[in-house]
Design a protein around this motif. Structure first.
Motif, short mmCIF file in Angstrom:
data_model
loop_
_atom_site.label_atom_id
_atom_site.label_comp_id
_atom_site.label_asym_id
_atom_site.label_seq_id
_atom_site.Cartn_x
_atom_site.Cartn_y
_atom_site.Cartn_z
N MET A 1 -6.42 -2.92 -5.35
CA MET A 1 -5.01 -2.56 -5.21
C MET A 1 -4.52 -1.81 -6.45
SD MET A 1 -2.35 -2.62 -3.25
CE MET A 1 -2.53 -3.93 -2.03
N LYS A 2 -5.09 -2.14 -7.61
CA LYS A 2 -4.65 -1.49 -8.84
C LYS A 2 -4.94 0.00 -8.81
CE LYS A 2 -5.09 -1.72 -13.88
NZ LYS A 2 -5.77 -2.40 -15.02
N ALA A 3 -6.13 0.38 -8.36
CA ALA A 3 -6.48 1.81 -8.30
C ALA A 3 -5.59 2.54 -7.31
CB ALA A 3 -7.94 1.97 -7.92
N PHE A 4 -5.30 1.90 -6.18
CA PHE A 4 -4.43 2.51 -5.17
C PHE A 4 -3.02 2.66 -5.71
CE2 PHE A 4 -1.69 1.75 -1.31
CZ PHE A 4 -1.89 3.00 -0.75
N ALA A 5 -2.52 1.65 -6.39
CA ALA A 5 -1.17 1.71 -6.97
C ALA A 5 -1.08 2.82 -8.02
CB ALA A 5 -0.81 0.36 -7.60
N GLU A 6 -2.12 2.96 -8.85
CA GLU A 6 -2.13 4.02 -9.85
C GLU A 6 -2.16 5.41 -9.20
OE1 GLU A 6 -5.40 3.13 -12.38
OE2 GLU A 6 -4.30 1.61 -13.56
N LEU A 7 -2.90 5.51 -8.11
CA LEU A 7 -2.95 6.78 -7.39
C LEU A 7 -1.56 7.17 -6.89
CD1 LEU A 7 -4.49 9.13 -6.00
CD2 LEU A 7 -4.77 7.60 -4.02
N LEU A 8 -0.84 6.23 -6.29
CA LEU A 8 0.50 6.52 -5.78
C LEU A 8 1.43 6.95 -6.92
CD1 LEU A 8 1.14 3.68 -3.15
CD2 LEU A 8 0.17 5.96 -2.81
N ASP A 9 1.35 6.23 -8.03
CA ASP A 9 2.21 6.56 -9.17
C ASP A 9 1.93 7.97 -9.68
OD1 ASP A 9 3.67 4.29 -9.24
OD2 ASP A 9 2.77 3.45 -11.05
N ARG A 10 0.68 8.32 -9.80
CA ARG A 10 0.32 9.63 -10.34
C ARG A 10 0.69 10.74 -9.35
NH1 ARG A 10 -5.65 9.43 -12.76
NH2 ARG A 10 -4.97 11.43 -13.62
N VAL A 25 -9.21 13.83 -4.71
CA VAL A 25 -10.67 13.98 -4.75
C VAL A 25 -11.28 12.98 -5.72
CG1 VAL A 25 -12.56 15.52 -5.40
CG2 VAL A 25 -10.67 16.40 -4.01
N ASP A 26 -10.69 12.83 -6.90
CA ASP A 26 -11.20 11.88 -7.90
C ASP A 26 -11.14 10.45 -7.36
OD1 ASP A 26 -11.71 13.91 -9.66
OD2 ASP A 26 -9.90 13.61 -10.86
N TYR A 27 -10.06 10.13 -6.64
CA TYR A 27 -9.94 8.78 -6.08
C TYR A 27 -11.07 8.53 -5.08
CZ TYR A 27 -8.08 4.72 -3.65
OH TYR A 27 -7.93 3.47 -3.10
N CYS A 28 -11.32 9.49 -4.20
CA CYS A 28 -12.40 9.34 -3.21
C CYS A 28 -13.76 9.22 -3.89
CB CYS A 28 -12.40 10.52 -2.24
SG CYS A 28 -10.99 10.57 -1.12
N ARG A 29 -13.92 9.90 -5.02
CA ARG A 29 -15.20 9.89 -5.72
C ARG A 29 -15.44 8.57 -6.45
NH1 ARG A 29 -14.54 14.41 -8.39
NH2 ARG A 29 -15.61 15.67 -6.81
N THR A 30 -14.40 7.94 -6.94
CA THR A 30 -14.56 6.75 -7.80
C THR A 30 -14.26 5.44 -7.09
OG1 THR A 30 -12.27 7.02 -8.59
CG2 THR A 30 -14.02 8.07 -9.88
N THR A 31 -13.78 5.50 -5.87
CA THR A 31 -13.39 4.28 -5.16
C THR A 31 -14.41 3.98 -4.07
OG1 THR A 31 -11.06 4.82 -5.54
CG2 THR A 31 -11.54 3.15 -3.87
N PRO A 32 -14.89 2.75 -3.99
CA PRO A 32 -15.91 2.42 -3.00
C PRO A 32 -15.31 2.26 -1.59
CG PRO A 32 -15.31 0.46 -4.24
CD PRO A 32 -14.56 1.60 -4.87
N GLY A 37 -11.19 4.49 2.32
CA GLY A 37 -10.83 4.84 3.69
C GLY A 37 -9.48 4.29 4.10
N TYR A 38 -9.20 3.07 3.70
CA TYR A 38 -7.89 2.48 4.00
C TYR A 38 -6.77 3.21 3.24
CZ TYR A 38 -9.97 -1.42 6.57
OH TYR A 38 -10.64 -2.18 7.49
N ALA A 39 -7.06 3.64 2.03
CA ALA A 39 -6.07 4.41 1.26
C ALA A 39 -5.76 5.73 1.95
CB ALA A 39 -6.57 4.66 -0.16
N VAL A 40 -6.80 6.41 2.43
CA VAL A 40 -6.60 7.67 3.16
C VAL A 40 -5.75 7.43 4.40
CG1 VAL A 40 -7.78 9.41 4.57
CG2 VAL A 40 -8.71 8.78 2.33
N ALA A 41 -6.04 6.38 5.15
CA ALA A 41 -5.28 6.07 6.36
C ALA A 41 -3.83 5.76 6.04
CB ALA A 41 -5.92 4.90 7.10
N ALA A 42 -3.60 5.06 4.94
CA ALA A 42 -2.22 4.73 4.55
C ALA A 42 -1.44 6.00 4.19
CB ALA A 42 -2.23 3.77 3.37
#
Length: 534
Positions: A1-10, A25-32, A37-42
């Protein structure tokens, strides 16, 4: 959730389209998987969490905080997730090191209506304010981070080195968390089979033009059609499923069940969605305001369907049964379209008529005197043009009827006076300027009339939901290429102005239409106004 929250903030703090793409692109590359996939859907609003609703979150909030204080805070902040993130009182719960996104989504999707609020309350206690913000955004689906579904698909294409049109055509057959899609993008598997029963085909768009530009081309190479004032759609029916897509690929079938019910074919039609009225036994066209009675509605009553019946004025045939026609020249597709329409109900489908002409000056004259008030200009298409996604310059042109109409983006809003004192009813709007890959909005005018009371309520809600800054009574509204409210502005004249950053000043501007269907990136550019000066 932390990585997703940071992505939204940025993403919120990044205005540049290219910079947003890099973040995604960086998020997709560094997130398992399956978190990414759930982040993309959201972000694309394709994540269904059926048993948890925003009203449940409000109820939880009112159990923790005085309801009046919550309402005052929400009114000031203007965003539910941000309000809750800031004022949620934590009652001694231990914070988790890092709550993972995928377990949160999967538990919410399987939770009952009674268990859902308990899970949310537990997580709100365990997350910090950044995490709480992300959690509420995940539940409500209103990200508002300046990333459209199209931009997200472009980021996926960039990540995997694929053409975005390939992803768009696959999209409606994919399901979160998109494991098969990412396996293909990562080079671990073949391209997923297109399982969408009626896939979206990325649309071909026209380039704005004028008489000077057209002089570079040969009239006999083109056909001309009227440009109707509706919304561009793609109606596709295959494998027993019928879908109506907007030009950006959003499924809007639910707003037009009567049109869906009239479909009895296999194929894909590109055309203009219009409201129809029977006049002397023939279908006439209603106004864009008539069409707005049905746009952006989850359900349409039988009364609305009868009062505002819709039909498609067909421009092109993209698919005939199992045969893809997009690689054929326009004149051949046109012949196939004429034959195709012979078997369809005339009250729901008709053919866009061609305009006879031999010289550009004839088109110029016809454009100024169209046979129907719902016509807003002409379309010009090369006879040999194949159907390709995007906006290639040369094959297709659009030439609007009235040069004193532009599409602008809402930038600022101010409260009105008198009976409008509780609404944001005075609006400043702008057009794009600068480089194509880094456009900036420049204000070109203000307007405070031209809309109905119902539309005023809609804009007011949009302003409150999309406020990014405040300057006394004025709110700054999120306005980016991939996120913004497009306003069609009508005005009586245009003058040069040294007092305005744009260099132009409008005379008697008014809001002609609310273009909820149009992406902010398709609003007009400053050179369009400068051309009007001449």
């Amino acid at each position: 959730m932390k990585a997703f929250a940071e992505l939204l903030d940025r993403l919120i703090l990044t205005p540049s389209r290219n910079a947003k793409l890099r973040l995604l692109v960086d998020y997709c590359r560094t997130t398992p998987d399956p978190d990414r996939g759930y982040a993309v859907a959201a972000i694309t609003r394709d994540l269904d969490i059926m048993n948890v609703k925003p009203a449940m979150v409000r109820t939880l909030m009112e159990q923790r905080v005085d309801s009046v204080l919550f309402q005052y805070s929400y009114d000031f902040v203007g965003d539910l997730a941000e309000t809750i993130a800031l004022i949620w009182p934590v009652h001694g719960a231990e914070q988790m090191p890092d709550l993972k996104l995928s377990p949160v989504v999967e538990e919410l999707r399987s939770a009952s209506r009674s268990d859902g609020p308990k899970l949310i309350e537990k997580w709100l206690d365990q997350l910090d304010d950044q995490g709480r913000y992300a959690l509420i955004k995940l539940i409500t689906g209103g990200m508002r981070v300046g990333v459209s579904s199209r931009l997200m698909k472009q980021a996926l294409g960039d990540y995997g080195g694929k053409d975005v049109t390939e992803i768009e055509e696959l999209w409606h057959g994919l399901k979160a968390p998109y494991l098969d899609l990412f396996d293909w993008l990562d080079g671990k598997a073949d391209k997923p089979e297109n399982l969408a029963p009626s896939p979206f085909r990325p649309v071909m768009l026209a380039t704005p033009t004028d008489e000077e530009e057209l002089a570079k081309y040969t009239p006999s190479d083109y056909i001309a059609e009227w440009k109707w004032d509706g919304i561009r759609v793609q109606l596709t029916s295959q494998r027993g499923v019928t879908r109506i897509y907007s030009r950006t690929g959003d499924d809007i079938s639910h707003s037009f069940p009567d049109l869906v019910a009239a479909v009895d074919f296999d194929g894909s039609i590109d055309g203009e969605l219009l409201v129809g009225h029977m006049r002397n036994g023939k279908v006439g066209t209603g106004t864009f305001s008539d069409l707005q009675q049905r746009l952006n509605r989850k359900t349409i009553s039988a009364k609305k369907q009868k009062e505002f019946p819709v039909f498609i004025r067909a421009y092109d045939l993209l698919q005939d049964g199992q045969e893809d026609l997009r690689g054929l020249p326009l004149v051949e597709r046109r012949k196939r379209l004429e034959l195709f329409l012979q078997h369809l109900p005339t009250e729901r489908f008709d053919l866009s008529k061609q305009i006879e002409f031999s010289q550009w000056n004839e088109i110029a004259e016809l454009r100024l005197n169209p046979p129907d008030p719902v016509i807003e200009g002409v379309m010009l298409k090369r006879k040999d043009s194949v159907y390709v996604p995007g906006r290639p310059k040369g094959p297709w042109f659009k030439w609007k009827r009235d040069p004193m109409l532009i599409d602008a983006v809402l930038m600022y809003a101010q409260r009105g006076h008198g009976k409008r004192s509780s609404y944001y009813s005075d609006y400043t709007f702008g057009v794009w300027s600068g480089e194509q890959d880094n456009p900036q909005l420049v204000p070109v005018g203000k307007a405070y009339f031209g809309f109905t009371d119902e539309e005023l309520k809609q804009i007011d809600k949009y302003v409150r939901d999309n406020t990014i800054d405040r300057f006394g009574p004025v709110r700054s509204v999120r306005a980016e290429p991939q996120h913004g409210l497009v306003l069609e502005i009508a005005f009586e004249g245009l003058n040069k102005s040294s007092r305005h950053k744009s260099g132009v000043a409008m005379r008697f501007p008014r809001i002609s239409k609310l273009r909820w269907d149009k992406p902010a990136s398709e609003a007009d550019w400053l050179p369009t106004l400068e051309m009007m000066l001449n």
